[in-house]
Each structure stands twice: as C-alpha cells, then as structure tokens.
Design a protein around this motif. Sequence first.
Motif, PDB file in Angstrom:
ATOM      1  N   MET A  14      58.122 114.353 -72.882  1.00  0.00           N
ATOM      2  CA  MET A  14      57.655 113.011 -72.637  1.00  0.00           C
ATOM      3  C   MET A  14      58.490 112.065 -73.490  1.00  0.00           C
ATOM      4  O   MET A  14      58.703 112.314 -74.670  1.00  0.00           O
ATOM      5  CB  MET A  14      56.167 112.898 -72.994  1.00  0.00           C
ATOM      6  N   LEU A  15      58.976 111.003 -72.842  1.00  0.00           N
ATOM      7  CA  LEU A  15      59.792 109.996 -73.520  1.00  0.00           C
ATOM      8  C   LEU A  15      59.225 108.606 -73.289  1.00  0.00           C
ATOM      9  O   LEU A  15      58.692 108.328 -72.218  1.00  0.00           O
ATOM     10  CB  LEU A  15      61.219 109.977 -72.964  1.00  0.00           C
ATOM     11  N   HIS A  16      59.387 107.749 -74.260  1.00  0.00           N
ATOM     12  CA  HIS A  16      59.090 106.331 -74.080  1.00  0.00           C
ATOM     13  C   HIS A  16      60.338 105.696 -73.476  1.00  0.00           C
ATOM     14  O   HIS A  16      61.458 106.192 -73.656  1.00  0.00           O
ATOM     15  CB  HIS A  16      58.763 105.694 -75.430  1.00  0.00           C
ATOM     16  N   ALA A  17      60.175 104.607 -72.766  1.00  0.00           N
ATOM     17  CA  ALA A  17      61.304 103.924 -72.119  1.00  0.00           C
ATOM     18  C   ALA A  17      62.426 103.621 -73.106  1.00  0.00           C
ATOM     19  O   ALA A  17      63.608 103.705 -72.768  1.00  0.00           O
ATOM     20  CB  ALA A  17      60.826 102.639 -71.461  1.00  0.00           C
ATOM     21  N   SER A  18      62.097 103.310 -74.342  1.00  0.00           N
ATOM     22  CA  SER A  18      63.113 102.978 -75.346  1.00  0.00           C
ATOM     23  C   SER A  18      63.981 104.169 -75.727  1.00  0.00           C
ATOM     24  O   SER A  18      65.057 104.000 -76.287  1.00  0.00           O
ATOM     25  CB  SER A  18      62.456 102.408 -76.600  1.00  0.00           C
ATOM     26  N   GLU A  19      63.534 105.381 -75.407  1.00  0.00           N
ATOM     27  CA  GLU A  19      64.287 106.591 -75.734  1.00  0.00           C
ATOM     28  C   GLU A  19      65.158 107.091 -74.587  1.00  0.00           C
ATOM     29  O   GLU A  19      65.957 107.999 -74.776  1.00  0.00           O
ATOM     30  CB  GLU A  19      63.321 107.707 -76.136  1.00  0.00           C
ATOM     31  N   CYS A  20      64.998 106.529 -73.419  1.00  0.00           N
ATOM     32  CA  CYS A  20      65.750 106.972 -72.244  1.00  0.00           C
ATOM     33  C   CYS A  20      67.173 106.439 -72.329  1.00  0.00           C
ATOM     34  O   CYS A  20      67.397 105.232 -72.392  1.00  0.00           O
ATOM     35  CB  CYS A  20      65.064 106.483 -70.973  1.00  0.00           C
TER      36      CYS A  20
ATOM     37  N   GLY B 160      56.019  98.473 -63.602  1.00  0.00           N
ATOM     38  CA  GLY B 160      56.647  97.226 -64.029  1.00  0.00           C
ATOM     39  C   GLY B 160      58.155  97.309 -63.883  1.00  0.00           C
ATOM     40  O   GLY B 160      58.716  98.326 -63.443  1.00  0.00           O
ATOM     41  N   ASN B 161      58.831  96.242 -64.269  1.00  0.00           N
ATOM     42  CA  ASN B 161      60.284  96.172 -64.128  1.00  0.00           C
ATOM     43  C   ASN B 161      60.995  97.335 -64.804  1.00  0.00           C
ATOM     44  O   ASN B 161      61.884  97.947 -64.219  1.00  0.00           O
ATOM     45  CB  ASN B 161      60.817  94.864 -64.716  1.00  0.00           C
ATOM     46  N   THR B 162      60.621  97.644 -66.033  1.00  0.00           N
ATOM     47  CA  THR B 162      61.306  98.700 -66.777  1.00  0.00           C
ATOM     48  C   THR B 162      61.139 100.045 -66.095  1.00  0.00           C
ATOM     49  O   THR B 162      62.107 100.792 -65.924  1.00  0.00           O
ATOM     50  CB  THR B 162      60.789  98.770 -68.219  1.00  0.00           C
ATOM     51  N   ALA B 163      59.925 100.379 -65.691  1.00  0.00           N
ATOM     52  CA  ALA B 163      59.677 101.669 -65.045  1.00  0.00           C
ATOM     53  C   ALA B 163      60.465 101.804 -63.752  1.00  0.00           C
ATOM     54  O   ALA B 163      61.070 102.851 -63.488  1.00  0.00           O
ATOM     55  CB  ALA B 163      58.187 101.841 -64.773  1.00  0.00           C
ATOM     56  N   VAL B 164      60.485 100.757 -62.954  1.00  0.00           N
ATOM     57  CA  VAL B 164      61.210 100.811 -61.687  1.00  0.00           C
ATOM     58  C   VAL B 164      62.709 100.931 -61.923  1.00  0.00           C
ATOM     59  O   VAL B 164      63.395 101.717 -61.268  1.00  0.00           O
ATOM     60  CB  VAL B 164      60.873  99.589 -60.806  1.00  0.00           C
ATOM     61  N   GLN B 165      63.242 100.196 -62.892  1.00  0.00           N
ATOM     62  CA  GLN B 165      64.675 100.298 -63.201  1.00  0.00           C
ATOM     63  C   GLN B 165      65.036 101.694 -63.675  1.00  0.00           C
ATOM     64  O   GLN B 165      66.056 102.250 -63.270  1.00  0.00           O
ATOM     65  CB  GLN B 165      65.064  99.268 -64.264  1.00  0.00           C
ATOM     66  N   ILE B 166      64.218 102.275 -64.532  1.00  0.00           N
ATOM     67  CA  ILE B 166      64.476 103.628 -65.021  1.00  0.00           C
ATOM     68  C   ILE B 166      64.389 104.627 -63.870  1.00  0.00           C
ATOM     69  O   ILE B 166      65.230 105.519 -63.744  1.00  0.00           O
ATOM     70  CB  ILE B 166      63.504 103.999 -66.157  1.00  0.00           C
ATOM     71  N   ALA B 167      63.396 104.491 -63.003  1.00  0.00           N
ATOM     72  CA  ALA B 167      63.249 105.404 -61.867  1.00  0.00           C
ATOM     73  C   ALA B 167      64.465 105.353 -60.958  1.00  0.00           C
ATOM     74  O   ALA B 167      64.975 106.393 -60.523  1.00  0.00           O
ATOM     75  CB  ALA B 167      61.979 105.072 -61.084  1.00  0.00           C
ATOM     76  N   VAL B 168      64.956 104.161 -60.672  1.00  0.00           N
ATOM     77  CA  VAL B 168      66.141 104.020 -59.817  1.00  0.00           C
ATOM     78  C   VAL B 168      67.350 104.671 -60.477  1.00  0.00           C
ATOM     79  O   VAL B 168      68.114 105.379 -59.836  1.00  0.00           O
ATOM     80  CB  VAL B 168      66.410 102.527 -59.500  1.00  0.00           C
ATOM     81  N   GLU B 169      67.518 104.446 -61.763  1.00  0.00           N
ATOM     82  CA  GLU B 169      68.658 105.031 -62.482  1.00  0.00           C
ATOM     83  C   GLU B 169      68.582 106.556 -62.498  1.00  0.00           C
ATOM     84  O   GLU B 169      69.567 107.244 -62.247  1.00  0.00           O
ATOM     85  CB  GLU B 169      68.693 104.495 -63.913  1.00  0.00           C
TER      86      GLU B 169
ATOM     87  N   LEU C  82      57.408 107.958 -58.937  1.00  0.00           N
ATOM     88  CA  LEU C  82      56.969 106.780 -59.676  1.00  0.00           C
ATOM     89  C   LEU C  82      55.451 106.700 -59.559  1.00  0.00           C
ATOM     90  O   LEU C  82      54.909 106.642 -58.455  1.00  0.00           O
ATOM     91  CB  LEU C  82      57.619 105.525 -59.090  1.00  0.00           C
ATOM     92  N   ALA C  83      54.744 106.746 -60.696  1.00  0.00           N
ATOM     93  CA  ALA C  83      53.285 106.737 -60.701  1.00  0.00           C
ATOM     94  C   ALA C  83      52.782 105.463 -61.371  1.00  0.00           C
ATOM     95  O   ALA C  83      53.181 105.137 -62.489  1.00  0.00           O
ATOM     96  CB  ALA C  83      52.758 107.951 -61.461  1.00  0.00           C
ATOM     97  N   GLY C  84      51.920 104.750 -60.665  1.00  0.00           N
ATOM     98  CA  GLY C  84      51.343 103.532 -61.224  1.00  0.00           C
ATOM     99  C   GLY C  84      49.990 103.261 -60.611  1.00  0.00           C
ATOM    100  O   GLY C  84      49.623 103.837 -59.584  1.00  0.00           O
ATOM    101  N   ARG C  85      49.231 102.383 -61.236  1.00  0.00           N
ATOM    102  CA  ARG C  85      47.892 102.051 -60.735  1.00  0.00           C
ATOM    103  C   ARG C  85      47.942 101.138 -59.514  1.00  0.00           C
ATOM    104  O   ARG C  85      47.046 101.149 -58.695  1.00  0.00           O
ATOM    105  CB  ARG C  85      47.083 101.355 -61.823  1.00  0.00           C
ATOM    106  N   ASN C  86      48.978 100.314 -59.440  1.00  0.00           N
ATOM    107  CA  ASN C  86      49.088  99.347 -58.352  1.00  0.00           C
ATOM    108  C   ASN C  86      50.385  99.579 -57.587  1.00  0.00           C
ATOM    109  O   ASN C  86      51.343 100.134 -58.135  1.00  0.00           O
ATOM    110  CB  ASN C  86      49.091  97.925 -58.917  1.00  0.00           C
ATOM    111  N   PRO C  87      50.450  99.126 -56.342  1.00  0.00           N
ATOM    112  CA  PRO C  87      51.703  99.249 -55.588  1.00  0.00           C
ATOM    113  C   PRO C  87      52.827  98.468 -56.273  1.00  0.00           C
ATOM    114  O   PRO C  87      52.589  97.450 -56.923  1.00  0.00           O
ATOM    115  CB  PRO C  87      51.372  98.615 -54.232  1.00  0.00           C
ATOM    116  N   VAL C  88      54.020  98.983 -56.131  1.00  0.00           N
ATOM    117  CA  VAL C  88      55.194  98.320 -56.712  1.00  0.00           C
ATOM    118  C   VAL C  88      55.551  97.107 -55.860  1.00  0.00           C
ATOM    119  O   VAL C  88      55.568  97.177 -54.638  1.00  0.00           O
ATOM    120  CB  VAL C  88      56.396  99.296 -56.762  1.00  0.00           C
TER     121      VAL C  88
END
Length: 62
Positions: A1-7, A24-33, A42-48
């Motif tokens: 498990m990593l925090h976004a700042s460690e990716c 959010g923006n960070t999660a989506v950017q990391i997922a695309v990369e 990509l797992a979230g409570r609300n639709p992207v």
Amino acid sequence: MLHASECRGPQAFTGQRVIVVGAGNTAVQIAVELASAAGVTLAGRNPVKFAPQRILGRDMHF
C-alpha cells in the motif's frame, strides 16, 4: 500500500494488478499513468467526473 506522495511512476508495477482508491484528480492521474504498465482498477465512493487535462494548451494543474 502506497500513499499518492510515494508513487514514483509505473515501472515498479509492470505486469501487476493495482487498485487506486479515490476519484479525485490525483487518483485519476495516477490510475491513468499506471495503466500504461499495469492492470488498474479505480475505486471510489462516487462516479468519476472527467475533465480535460489541458485547456487552451495549458495543463489545468499548472
């Protein structure tokens, strides 16, 4: 498990299956990369809500 700042990029995840939590923006950017090297869910409570990354030729996070 990593925090976004460690990716640091997709190389460490080549050929793996990865879950990115958040929509959010960070999660989506990391997922695309990461999707260039790994299978990504990509797992979230609300639709992207997708928005263009570049507007008028400029990155919206600049």
